[in-house]
Scaffold this motif. Sequence first.
Motif, PDB file in Angstrom:
ATOM      1  N   GLY A 138      22.968 -34.565 -25.378  1.00  0.00           N
ATOM      2  CA  GLY A 138      21.783 -35.288 -24.929  1.00  0.00           C
ATOM      3  C   GLY A 138      20.515 -34.561 -25.358  1.00  0.00           C
ATOM      4  N   ALA A 139      19.492 -35.351 -25.677  1.00  0.00           N
ATOM      5  CA  ALA A 139      18.232 -34.754 -26.102  1.00  0.00           C
ATOM      6  C   ALA A 139      17.642 -33.900 -24.983  1.00  0.00           C
ATOM      7  N   MET A 140      17.229 -32.698 -25.334  1.00  0.00           N
ATOM      8  CA  MET A 140      16.562 -31.813 -24.373  1.00  0.00           C
ATOM      9  C   MET A 140      15.236 -31.401 -24.997  1.00  0.00           C
ATOM     10  N   SER A 141      14.134 -31.782 -24.337  1.00  0.00           N
ATOM     11  CA  SER A 141      12.810 -31.468 -24.888  1.00  0.00           C
ATOM     12  C   SER A 141      12.707 -29.985 -25.185  1.00  0.00           C
TER      13      SER A 141
ATOM     14  N   ASN B  49      15.798 -39.400 -29.708  1.00  0.00           N
ATOM     15  CA  ASN B  49      15.528 -39.866 -28.345  1.00  0.00           C
ATOM     16  C   ASN B  49      14.025 -40.069 -28.189  1.00  0.00           C
TER      17      ASN B  49
ATOM     18  N   ALA C  53      14.791 -43.469 -23.549  1.00  0.00           N
ATOM     19  CA  ALA C  53      14.932 -42.821 -22.242  1.00  0.00           C
ATOM     20  C   ALA C  53      13.649 -42.974 -21.431  1.00  0.00           C
TER      21      ALA C  53
ATOM     22  N   GLU D 144      24.131 -41.846 -16.348  1.00  0.00           N
ATOM     23  CA  GLU D 144      23.925 -40.413 -16.081  1.00  0.00           C
ATOM     24  C   GLU D 144      23.747 -40.154 -14.595  1.00  0.00           C
TER      25      GLU D 144
ATOM     26  N   ALA E 141      23.062 -34.014 -13.414  1.00  0.00           N
ATOM     27  CA  ALA E 141      22.509 -33.657 -14.729  1.00  0.00           C
ATOM     28  C   ALA E 141      21.266 -32.779 -14.618  1.00  0.00           C
ATOM     29  N   GLY E 142      20.954 -32.101 -15.715  1.00  0.00           N
ATOM     30  CA  GLY E 142      19.696 -31.372 -15.808  1.00  0.00           C
ATOM     31  C   GLY E 142      18.581 -32.314 -16.236  1.00  0.00           C
TER      32      GLY E 142
ATOM     33  N   GLY F 147      26.837 -33.455 -15.302  1.00  0.00           N
ATOM     34  CA  GLY F 147      27.787 -32.590 -14.609  1.00  0.00           C
ATOM     35  C   GLY F 147      29.057 -32.292 -15.381  1.00  0.00           C
TER      36      GLY F 147
ATOM     37  N   GLN G  11      28.180 -37.533 -22.790  1.00  0.00           N
ATOM     38  CA  GLN G  11      26.954 -36.840 -23.208  1.00  0.00           C
ATOM     39  C   GLN G  11      26.784 -35.598 -22.348  1.00  0.00           C
TER      40      GLN G  11
ATOM     41  N   GLY H  12      24.363 -31.913 -21.803  1.00  0.00           N
ATOM     42  CA  GLY H  12      23.123 -31.224 -22.144  1.00  0.00           C
ATOM     43  C   GLY H  12      23.222 -29.749 -21.794  1.00  0.00           C
ATOM     44  N   THR H  13      23.353 -29.492 -20.493  1.00  0.00           N
ATOM     45  CA  THR H  13      23.377 -28.127 -19.977  1.00  0.00           C
ATOM     46  C   THR H  13      24.359 -27.219 -20.732  1.00  0.00           C
TER      47      THR H  13
ATOM     48  N   MET I 120      14.897 -26.447 -16.561  1.00  0.00           N
ATOM     49  CA  MET I 120      15.722 -27.641 -16.337  1.00  0.00           C
ATOM     50  C   MET I 120      17.185 -27.333 -16.638  1.00  0.00           C
TER      51      MET I 120
END
Length: 336
Positions: A27-30, A78, A104, A147, A151-152, A182, A201, A203-204, A304
């Motif tokens: 997943g996209a993480m800024s 994203n 998103a 989601e 999630a973060g 999660g 998906q 992220g963390t 995050m």
Amino acid sequence: MSTYPKTAALMRRGADFLGSETAILCGAMSWVSERNLVSAISNAGGFGVIACGAMTPELLDSEIAATSALATAPFGVNLITMHPQLFDLIEVCTRHGVGHVVLAGGIPPKGSVEAIKAGGAKVICFAPTLALAKKLLRSGADALVIEGMEAGGHIGPVSTSVLAQEMLPELAEEHLVFVAGGIGRGEAIAGYLEMGACGVQLGTRFACATESIAHPDFKKAFFRANARDAVASVQVDPRLPVIPVRALRNKGTEHFTSKQREVAGSLDREEVAMAEAQLQIEHYWAGALRRAVIDGDVENGSLMAGQSVGMVKAEEPVAEIIAQLMAESEAALTRR
Ligand SMILES: Cc1cc2nc3c(=O)[nH]c(=O)nc-3n(C[C@H](O)[C@H](O)[C@H](O)COP(=O)(O)O)c2cc1C
């Protein structure tokens, strides 16, 4: 992926749709999901997604170009629906022939899904409820991400396990649904695939990969943290809306609570207008993620992170993380 035949079979629809080896999206993480991590994910058989965040069209243009130069497999972009230049950003994606755009941050504005599809890309949307999921599919979304609140980053109020039970039986046979929030191990991936998800998906789990440019102190904070350290921000006053964000508890999160009390006090004493008060709250976190990810300010920045952070113990190359997730999923499916 013949090494993981059972998992690959359940992921086939998702992987075909993404054009990747596995149906594991990062997943996209800024600030984190930029050229290095995105290309590494895609090159390792996952599907990387550039986080456009607040980037200008010019910045997105150069980030896509730089990612294309490093990537040997497809990746996505994203876009945040409330970006004031959303349609210019879509045009940049079209110009680069980006195959998948993830929308998103809310309901896609009128014409945005059509504009992406007219440029030849597939559209992936976040679906917070079953009713909205159906609406998004009717409006042209090619795939959905559901989601959960584990999630973060920005989160909704419902857990992944409940969303999956509500949505997958209704949607997954006819539509492409990716599950997020999660997920730290492959056994969980196997479970959601068996429920009908076409992929997942995460992220963390990827934020601190070797290829991630996140500051070493940001990564250290992740390695030290447990699930219960990743807390959702709390709204203190009903007049001052707060979109919940899950992040590691630090001085910044504590100060955010006192800041809300302070602004609410100013409202009570009529020292500040409502719009100005709400703006002060909204702007509090502006730039905070950058401060943590890039500058390494782990005290005041925004760390995050999702609840799966407790399963992130060390820096590992993306390819190893993906191989481990696939092996765990395969072992779980083989035991059944
Ligand atoms: C540091 C961080 C930044 C994030 N930034 C964004 C973002 O800019 N846009 C977005 O759609 N999701 C964002 N997310 C959510 C991720 O894309 C992904 O959906 C989520 O991390 C999945 O849940 P997990 O953290 O439990 O794996 C972010 C998550 C993290 C941890």
